[in-house]
Structure formats: C-alpha cells, structure tokens
Design an enzyme around this catalytic site. Structure first.
Site, mmCIF file in Angstrom:
data_model
loop_
_atom_site.group_PDB
_atom_site.id
_atom_site.type_symbol
_atom_site.label_atom_id
_atom_site.label_comp_id
_atom_site.label_asym_id
_atom_site.label_seq_id
_atom_site.Cartn_x
_atom_site.Cartn_y
_atom_site.Cartn_z
ATOM 1 N N HIS A 138 0.691 -0.628 -0.058
ATOM 2 C CA HIS A 138 0.223 -0.175 0.746
ATOM 3 C C HIS A 138 0.783 1.474 0.178
ATOM 4 C CE1 HIS A 138 -3.222 2.938 1.755
ATOM 5 N NE2 HIS A 138 -3.560 2.247 1.330
ATOM 6 N N ASP A 210 3.342 -3.516 8.282
ATOM 7 C CA ASP A 210 2.310 -2.643 7.378
ATOM 8 C C ASP A 210 1.264 -3.670 8.684
ATOM 9 O OD1 ASP A 210 -0.327 -1.506 7.301
ATOM 10 O OD2 ASP A 210 0.532 -0.910 4.748
ATOM 11 N N GLN A 213 -4.180 -3.500 7.578
ATOM 12 C CA GLN A 213 -5.651 -4.366 7.404
ATOM 13 C C GLN A 213 -5.222 -6.130 8.106
ATOM 14 O OE1 GLN A 213 -7.690 -4.073 5.067
ATOM 15 N NE2 GLN A 213 -7.094 -2.188 4.315
ATOM 16 N N LYS A 236 -9.388 1.310 10.650
ATOM 17 C CA LYS A 236 -9.358 0.125 9.701
ATOM 18 C C LYS A 236 -10.170 -1.432 11.219
ATOM 19 C CE LYS A 236 -7.323 1.178 6.277
ATOM 20 N NZ LYS A 236 -7.728 1.166 5.274
ATOM 21 N N CYS A 378 -5.005 2.540 -3.597
ATOM 22 C CA CYS A 378 -3.245 3.223 -3.614
ATOM 23 C C CYS A 378 -2.356 1.757 -3.100
ATOM 24 C CB CYS A 378 -3.426 3.210 -1.154
ATOM 25 S SG CYS A 378 -4.956 4.931 -1.312
#
Length: 455
Positions: A138, A210, A213, A236, A378
C-alpha cells in the site's frame, strides 16, 4: 452513456451461488448495520457495507465507551483539575492497552499517531540506514521508502521466489530495515511475518510491519514473531476517531527528529536551545487525540474479548463463500498473488470481463444497495501487475458482516453479467454514475459533484 455492457460469450450460463451463506450472522454489533439504502429502481434495502477494508464501521462497544468518556474530556498531562487527571489516565491506559493488543515487549514504546500512514512516515524519519520493501505495498508503506538508497523488490510469481529475492537484496547490500505489509489490502493474502522477521534479522536488519489490514482480522504479537515495529490504524480497527499507533523499539525513535515541533515534545526550551523529550512524548507534540486513543483501545479490548477463533472462523466462512461464488460467475476474475500458498483475510478483489470496475461498483450500489470499492486501492504497482491497464473492484468483510450480504453481492455480480445494468449510467468521463438518479441523500448531506479518486 452506458446502457448494457458487452457480456462474456458464456454469460447465459451465469447462475446465482448454489450454497448461500445467509445463516452466517455478524459476530459483533456495529453502528450503521441495518441502515436503509435507496435503489434507483425504486424502494430500498438494508445497506450491505462490503468496503470494510477502506474504513471499518464503529463497533457499538467503542461508541459506548467514547460516549461515556466525553463528559470527562479535558487537557492531558499538564492539567491539575480532576477532569484532566481522568483524561490523562484514560489516555495513558489506552496506550498500554494498544501495546498489549499487539504483544508489545516491556521495553517497546507506543507512539500514538493519526493513522498507519502517519506512523510509517514517522518511522521513515527514524531509520538510520537503507530500507528494503516489496513492490506490492500500500502507498503508506511504499512512498515513505523512496529515500536515497532505499530499494523496492518486485514480488515474484511464488512466495518462495519472493522470499528468495528479498534475501538476495538483503545480502547484496546491508540494510537497516525490511518494511512489509502484514496482509495485502488488494488480495487479502497474509505474508509470513515470522519468516520475514527471521530473514531480516539474519541479515542484520530490523523489520517493520504495516498491520493496517492484518490487525483487525488476525492476532498480531510482536514478541512471539520478533517484529521490531508495527503500525496500525483505528479507522481500520472499528474505531474511526482519528488515531493510529506505531509500536516498537525505542532507540531509533528516541534518536529521531521530533515528528512535530511544539508543546509536549520538550523537557525544556531556552532562547537558543531545546531539550527534546524521549518517545512517545517526543513525537506527540500538541494536544493529543484523547478520544481517538480511547476509541482505539476500546476496539482492541472488544476484539480481544471475542477471541481469535471466533473472528477467524466467521471471516473464513464469509471469504470462502465470496470467493467461491464470484469464481462461479463467468467473466469474473479474482486477483491473487500466490493462489493456494498463503492464508488470507476477508478481502477479495476482482474484475469483470467487458465491464469497467467503476461501472460494476456503481451498479452494485445503485441497484443492489451494496457498498464496495473500485480503483487501484492505493496500491498502484500491485494493480499494474495483477490487472494491467485496468482498475478492479474490491469487496471486504468484517465483524459486522452477515452472510446474506455476501450472497447479495454474488447475485448482483451474476445479474450484471447475465442481463447488464437495469438503469442508465453515464460514461467514463462522468464516473459511470446513474443518470437521472432518483435517490435522495439524507438531509444533512450536501450533494457535491464527484471528484477524482484519491488513490
């Protein structure tokens, strides 16, 4: 103007899924579940929010905790009043809760940020050397690593080949950091974090994940996976109140320039010098987002209380039905990096032969009351690889998703392939929006002309 697309040659064989998952119920209440969405063809249906990967709705438990706190909202850290003491305690307890949720080590630091993008940009200012990352990231974990010397490694057609390519790059030239996603926001595929952590450490690098998600769907534990840094977002994680976090080892963050220059980040200021504080205060100048921190911590507690098995089994059932149902519709192509090689979260991206992704999303919304995402998510480099020259549609599920909503999406895609749109739509230049749209937005929303997508 769009009326009916050219369907695939075998569109006549498209059928609705034979085994719907309508009995799968949400596992946690969220605000907005049951909202009515008007249809261009008349009437309305319960809104099916299948755009969870972009921003998750608010968990009811989070909303309740925020509402209970708001009367006590006051200045944090430097107020002597009783309300300030309550707010400060709530803020610092939230920091500890977030750290515990991701398995932080006792000496790790939790810096509260605006979201994952903010957290990773902060980390990029702190890394004392070269960073290596994959090109599937992303933009939040791609664009910060365009400093001189940083390297993007193209993902390969298999996971084994991808890991080997990363190892060759780490062996080629020393690196300070390996930055990777925990789960792809395009394909939903989960990367082997523990293996990547071991790979980075064997070559003298640290690893940053990251987890924007991954964290809402799977248990994350820094200590057991030996991950050095992790970033996540409240929006999120069912807490869209403007807070995120960067969790990890203190030394780089203590040595980095402050993210912002201002009150709260200093210990003492003189006319010609500044004694900056250490993390987390060093990177939290200004009045902190107490409500956002409290909401993020409340979400962590609520998800932890559900149990990992409940969350995983719920989303696995929905994801399997979504993938199986869409794959059975002629002309629908699922986007995957490494089919069958890795586990996945509840994110499924797809294209429809002969139908622009933007039109698919508009039809699902206008004619079926379903919210999905279209575009490049993105993650432009990954979309260029998986769907050259085209955008895609993304459907994503979460704690508040019901099986009937997944079933409706699959049926809507099948109906589009079989019969085309049941309404008239503008062309590409206008974004494929419904022409003479009879739907009326809620009174407090001002209708504005659509602009270009942000990503």
């Amino acid at each position: 103007m769009i009326t009916t697309p050219t369907p695939p040659a075998d569109a006549a064989t498209a059928v609705a899924p034979a085994d719907p998952v309508t009995l799968v119920a949400p596992v946690a209440p969220v605000l907005g579940h049951g909202l009515e969405a008007p249809l261009v063809t008349g009437g309305s249906v319960a809104y099916a929010n299948l755009d969870i990967a972009a921003s998750a709705p608010v968990l009811s438990a989070v909303h309740d905790e925020v509402e209970a706190f708001l009367p006590w909202y006051a200045s944090v850290h430097r107020g002597a009043g009783y309300a300030s003491k309550v707010a400060t305690d709530a803020y610092e307890r939230s920091r500890a809760t977030i750290g515990a949720f991701v398995g932080a080590r006792p000496d790790d630091v939790v810096v509260l940020t605006a979201q994952t993008t903010d957290a990773l940009n902060l980390l990029a200012r702190a890394v004392p050397g070269r960073a290596v990352h994959l090109d599937l990231e992303h933009h939040a974990n791609l664009l910060p690593w365009r400093r001189p010397g940083d390297t993007a490694v193209p993902a390969r057609s298999t996971l084994a080949e991808t890991l080997a390519a990363l190892e060759r790059e780490l062996r080629r030239e020393p690196a300070a950091l390996l930055a990777v996603t925990g789960a792809s926001n395009v394909t939903g595929e989960i990367l082997p974090i523990a293996r990547l952590s071991d790979l980075a450490h064997r070559h003298g690098a640290r690893i940053a994940v990251d987890a924007a998600q991954l964290a809402p769907h799977r248990r994350v534990d820094l200590a057991s996976t030996d991950v050095d840094y992790l970033a996540l977002s409240g929006h999120k994680l069912y807490a869209p109140y403007g807070a995120g976090a960067l969790v990890g080892r203190r030394d780089w963050l203590d040595a980095a320039p402050p993210k912002l220059s201002g009150g709260g980040a200093v210990r003492r200021v003189w006319a010609d010098d500044v004694d900056w504080g250490v993390a987390p205060a060093r990177h939290e100048a200004g009045s902190p987002n107490v409500v956002g921190a409290l909401a993020l911590a409340a979400a962590c507690r609520a998800i932890e209380a559900l149990g990992a098995g409940v969350v995983t089994s719920h989303e696995e059932a929905l994801t399997a039905a979504l993938r199986t149902g869409l794959a059975a519709v002629p002309g629908v192509r699922l986007l995957d990096l490494w089919p069958g090689e890795v586990d996945r979260i509840g994110v499924v991206s797809f294209t429809v032969d002969g139908v622009p992704a933007e039109l698919v999303a508009q039809v699902l919304s206008a004619e079926h009351g379903i919210g999905v995402r279209d575009g490049r998510f993105c993650a432009h480099l990954l979309l260029d690889r998986l769907s050259p020259g085209r955008t895609a549609v993304r459907a994503s599920v979460g704690l508040g998703t019901a099986g009937s909503e997944v079933d409706r999406l699959v049926r809507g895609a099948a109906a589009l392939v079989q019969h085309g749109p049941q309404w008239r739509y503008a062309g590409a230049d206008e974004g494929y929006v419904p022409l003479e749209d009879p739907r009326v937005l809620t009174p407090w929303v001002q209708l504005r002309a659509p602009g270009p997508p942000s990503c």
